[in-house]
Write an enzyme that holds these catalytic residues in place. Structure first.
Site, mmCIF file in Angstrom:
data_model
loop_
_atom_site.group_PDB
_atom_site.id
_atom_site.type_symbol
_atom_site.label_atom_id
_atom_site.label_comp_id
_atom_site.label_asym_id
_atom_site.label_seq_id
_atom_site.Cartn_x
_atom_site.Cartn_y
_atom_site.Cartn_z
ATOM 1 N N TRP A 33 6.496 -1.491 -9.835
ATOM 2 C CA TRP A 33 5.860 -2.789 -10.069
ATOM 3 C C TRP A 33 4.375 -2.572 -10.344
ATOM 4 O O TRP A 33 3.764 -1.622 -9.863
ATOM 5 C CB TRP A 33 5.966 -3.671 -8.833
ATOM 6 C CG TRP A 33 7.320 -4.026 -8.320
ATOM 7 C CD1 TRP A 33 7.801 -3.687 -7.090
ATOM 8 C CD2 TRP A 33 8.333 -4.848 -8.921
ATOM 9 N NE1 TRP A 33 9.044 -4.234 -6.919
ATOM 10 C CE2 TRP A 33 9.395 -4.944 -8.013
ATOM 11 C CE3 TRP A 33 8.439 -5.504 -10.155
ATOM 12 C CZ2 TRP A 33 10.556 -5.670 -8.294
ATOM 13 C CZ3 TRP A 33 9.584 -6.218 -10.435
ATOM 14 C CH2 TRP A 33 10.622 -6.295 -9.522
ATOM 15 N N HIS A 54 3.329 -5.230 -6.294
ATOM 16 C CA HIS A 54 3.187 -4.525 -5.016
ATOM 17 C C HIS A 54 2.470 -5.382 -3.974
ATOM 18 O O HIS A 54 2.851 -5.403 -2.800
ATOM 19 C CB HIS A 54 2.448 -3.190 -5.221
ATOM 20 C CG HIS A 54 3.347 -2.136 -5.790
ATOM 21 N ND1 HIS A 54 4.370 -1.570 -5.063
ATOM 22 C CD2 HIS A 54 3.406 -1.575 -7.014
ATOM 23 C CE1 HIS A 54 5.011 -0.694 -5.812
ATOM 24 N NE2 HIS A 54 4.455 -0.678 -7.002
ATOM 25 N N ASP A 68 -0.310 4.420 -6.680
ATOM 26 C CA ASP A 68 -0.490 4.556 -8.132
ATOM 27 C C ASP A 68 -1.878 5.094 -8.456
ATOM 28 O O ASP A 68 -2.050 5.878 -9.386
ATOM 29 C CB ASP A 68 -0.313 3.207 -8.834
ATOM 30 C CG ASP A 68 1.155 2.840 -9.005
ATOM 31 O OD1 ASP A 68 2.004 3.748 -9.076
ATOM 32 O OD2 ASP A 68 1.454 1.625 -9.079
ATOM 33 N N ARG A 111 -2.039 8.904 -8.093
ATOM 34 C CA ARG A 111 -1.014 9.678 -8.766
ATOM 35 C C ARG A 111 -1.572 10.817 -9.600
ATOM 36 O O ARG A 111 -0.992 11.901 -9.679
ATOM 37 C CB ARG A 111 -0.267 8.726 -9.674
ATOM 38 C CG ARG A 111 0.901 9.303 -10.330
ATOM 39 C CD ARG A 111 1.858 8.254 -10.328
ATOM 40 N NE ARG A 111 2.422 7.711 -11.465
ATOM 41 C CZ ARG A 111 3.249 6.664 -11.368
ATOM 42 N NH1 ARG A 111 3.469 6.080 -10.248
ATOM 43 N NH2 ARG A 111 3.825 6.187 -12.390
ATOM 44 N N HIS A 123 7.947 8.246 -7.285
ATOM 45 C CA HIS A 123 7.958 6.805 -7.548
ATOM 46 C C HIS A 123 9.279 6.291 -8.105
ATOM 47 O O HIS A 123 9.431 5.082 -8.276
ATOM 48 C CB HIS A 123 6.840 6.438 -8.538
ATOM 49 C CG HIS A 123 5.456 6.607 -7.987
ATOM 50 N ND1 HIS A 123 4.624 5.541 -7.725
ATOM 51 C CD2 HIS A 123 4.753 7.713 -7.642
ATOM 52 C CE1 HIS A 123 3.469 5.981 -7.254
ATOM 53 N NE2 HIS A 123 3.518 7.298 -7.197
ATOM 54 N N HIS A 180 4.394 1.298 -0.671
ATOM 55 C CA HIS A 180 4.473 1.295 -2.128
ATOM 56 C C HIS A 180 5.885 1.630 -2.621
ATOM 57 O O HIS A 180 6.442 0.942 -3.482
ATOM 58 C CB HIS A 180 3.483 2.318 -2.686
ATOM 59 C CG HIS A 180 3.406 2.341 -4.177
ATOM 60 N ND1 HIS A 180 2.582 1.495 -4.892
ATOM 61 C CD2 HIS A 180 4.061 3.088 -5.101
ATOM 62 C CE1 HIS A 180 2.734 1.726 -6.194
ATOM 63 N NE2 HIS A 180 3.631 2.693 -6.346
ATOM 64 N N ASP A 233 8.648 -0.020 -5.156
ATOM 65 C CA ASP A 233 9.142 0.651 -6.361
ATOM 66 C C ASP A 233 10.669 0.720 -6.424
ATOM 67 O O ASP A 233 11.265 0.512 -7.480
ATOM 68 C CB ASP A 233 8.602 2.085 -6.431
ATOM 69 C CG ASP A 233 7.192 2.152 -7.008
ATOM 70 O OD1 ASP A 233 6.702 1.132 -7.531
ATOM 71 O OD2 ASP A 233 6.586 3.240 -6.945
ATOM 72 N N HIS A 261 13.173 1.418 -12.175
ATOM 73 C CA HIS A 261 12.861 2.618 -11.428
ATOM 74 C C HIS A 261 14.054 3.498 -11.278
ATOM 75 O O HIS A 261 13.959 4.665 -10.937
ATOM 76 C CB HIS A 261 12.648 2.181 -10.018
ATOM 77 C CG HIS A 261 11.434 2.392 -9.612
ATOM 78 N ND1 HIS A 261 11.017 3.535 -9.095
ATOM 79 C CD2 HIS A 261 10.432 1.588 -9.734
ATOM 80 C CE1 HIS A 261 9.843 3.390 -8.796
ATOM 81 N NE2 HIS A 261 9.468 2.240 -9.195
ATOM 82 N N HIS A 289 10.058 -1.151 -19.746
ATOM 83 C CA HIS A 289 9.660 -0.857 -18.373
ATOM 84 C C HIS A 289 8.482 -1.739 -17.949
ATOM 85 O O HIS A 289 8.475 -2.316 -16.862
ATOM 86 C CB HIS A 289 9.282 0.626 -18.240
ATOM 87 C CG HIS A 289 9.032 1.003 -16.824
ATOM 88 N ND1 HIS A 289 10.031 1.455 -15.999
ATOM 89 C CD2 HIS A 289 7.918 0.932 -16.072
ATOM 90 C CE1 HIS A 289 9.537 1.659 -14.790
ATOM 91 N NE2 HIS A 289 8.254 1.348 -14.811
ATOM 92 N N ASP A 304 7.784 -4.229 -14.814
ATOM 93 C CA ASP A 304 6.674 -3.955 -13.890
ATOM 94 C C ASP A 304 5.742 -5.150 -13.765
ATOM 95 O O ASP A 304 5.302 -5.490 -12.677
ATOM 96 C CB ASP A 304 5.783 -2.839 -14.467
ATOM 97 C CG ASP A 304 6.133 -1.477 -13.952
ATOM 98 O OD1 ASP A 304 7.064 -1.358 -13.149
ATOM 99 O OD2 ASP A 304 5.469 -0.525 -14.387
#
Ligand SMILES: *[C@@H]1O[C@H](CO)[C@@H](O)[C@H](O)[C@H]1NC(C)=O
Ligand SMILES: *[C@@H]1O[C@H](CO)[C@@H](O)[C@H](O)[C@H]1NC(C)=O
Ligand SMILES: *[C@@H]1O[C@H](CO)[C@@H](O)[C@H](O)[C@H]1NC(C)=O
Ligand SMILES: *[C@@H]1O[C@H](CO)[C@@H](O)[C@H](O)[C@H]1NC(C)=O
Ligand SMILES: *[C@@H]1O[C@H](CO)[C@@H](O)[C@H](O)[C@H]1NC(C)=O
Ligand SMILES: *[C@@H]1O[C@H](CO)[C@@H](O)[C@H](O)[C@H]1NC(C)=O
Ligand SMILES: *[C@@H]1O[C@H](CO)[C@@H](O)[C@H](O)[C@H]1NC(C)=O
Length: 286
Positions: A27, A32, A69, A72, A82, A143, A147, A153, A177, A181
């Site tokens: 997301w 989130h 995120d 990352r 994730h 998180h 996800d 996902h 995607h 998200d």
């Protein structure tokens, strides 16, 4: 203060620019934030004080639910955690087959990560003696619980969870995607909640019934979290709703949005209720 706040999530925007970066999943910021805020009414007192202890004064967990995120690119090892992809002809999750990173290293996926950070917190929080940074464990867990409820996902390997399916969201070129998200959530906020993530969250929170809470909090034959169950639901939803009727360069508008929004809402709700169940199991239910 928090309402109407719309910081463009750095990584979500990178996902648009570099469509198809492997591991660009989950997301967006508002999704989130919403998941973590939806969890709040279900926290035990022990969970409330543990969160307070693990965060610095003045920090607010929903604001930090996209931290994973943000780091990352610094913690490159975390990128694979994730998501998990399934083969293109499959709509079921198989841990042995599907939980690995892009090099095939087993146990590098969102399902294992949820177990990893749950265990770190259970083992380390009450003993006060952990080799891990438990603030980070809390932020990763919060998180990844979001996800794993984003259907794409648990999408197909060949299109990287919809990242390489180009679509038009109304008039804007993006990818499938990203629609899941971010785009559907922002469109819902803008069309019905005056662009306010807090108003959207409040409306979703009101829709959650006690029967749903009862059902979502429970893991048959075990204690929450049960990420294999969550992953299995998400793959099925990806096939039935996210991919269904979409081809490369499809234009998605009202028909797609209105039929899929209930799924988005349900998955955000499940993520929140189950995050609370996991934290209550970890920190104590009293
Ligand atoms: C938290 O503690 C207060 C007072 O000690 C109590 O009234 C309340 O029911 C508790 N809440 C939960 C969720 O256990
Ligand atoms: C899951 O995948 C493994 C490895 O590919 C395979 O051996 C096993 O039979 C699969 N399990 C199911 C239930 O399909
Ligand atoms: C478990 O957590 C540690 C500390 O963050 C990390 O180094 C490791 O990669 C994690 N493994 C998984 C599968 O999440
Ligand atoms: C634990 O991680 C948090 C978040 O990254 C960081 O602010 C904090 O300094 C870390 N604590 C220790 C003891 O390294
Ligand atoms: C969609 O088309 C683009 C370019 O035209 C291509 O790179 C991409 O792989 C295609 N996606 C799929 C899922 O076939
Ligand atoms: C909508 O947002 C604007 C700008 O943030 C604000 O001025 C207005 O009062 C809001 N309207 C409602 C109905 O909340
Ligand atoms: C709440 O549920 C009603 C009835 O199912 C639905 O019309 C509405 O869109 C839902 N609210 C949100 C925020 O999705």
């Amino acid at each position: 203060m928090r309402s109407n706040r719309r910081p463009l999530p750095l990584l979500a925007s990178l996902c648009v620019l570099f469509v198809g970066i492997p591991g660009c999943h989950g997301w967006g910021w508002d999704g989130h934030y919403t998941t973590c805020k939806l969890a709040e009414p279900y926290y035990s007192n022990a969970t409330v004080s543990a969160i307070q202890n693990l965060l610095a004064p003045g920090q607010y967990l929903p604001d930090l639910c996209s931290w994973a995120d943000d780091v990352r690119s610094v913690y490159k090892w975390s990128a694979a955690l994730h998501f998990a992809d399934v083969p293109d002809d499959s709509c079921v999750f198989n841990y042995t087959r599907d939980c690995h990173d892009e090099y095939g290293v087993p146990g590098r996926c969102v399902v294992a990560a949820i177990c990893n950070y749950t265990t770190q917190l259970i083992d380390g929080y009450s003993s006060g003696n952990s080799p891990y940074n438990l603030t980070q464990a809390l932020l990763f867990l919060s998180h990844f619980m979001g996800d794993i409820h984003q259907p794409l996902h648990l999408g197909h390997e060949g299109d990287r969870g919809g990242n390489s399916i180009i679509v038009y969201w109304y008039n804007t070129r993006t990818n499938l995607h990203h629609v899941w998200d971010t785009s559907m959530i922002y469109t819902e906020e803008d069309d019905f909640y005056n662009g306010s993530v807090d108003q959207l969250e409040a409306a979703i929170a009101q829709n959650i019934t006690s029967d749903e809470v009862q059902q979502w909090q429970t893991c048959s034959g075990g204690q929450p979290p049960c990420p294999i169950v969550y992953a299995s639901e998400s793959v099925a939803l990806a096939c039935e709703w996210a991919y269904n009727g979409v081809t490369n360069y499809s234009t998605l508008g009202d028909d797609y949005f209105y039929s899929r929004w209930p799924i988005v809402q349900q998955q955000l709700s499940r993520g929140g209720v189950r995050l609370a169940a996991a934290l209550n199991r970890i920190f104590g239910s009293s």
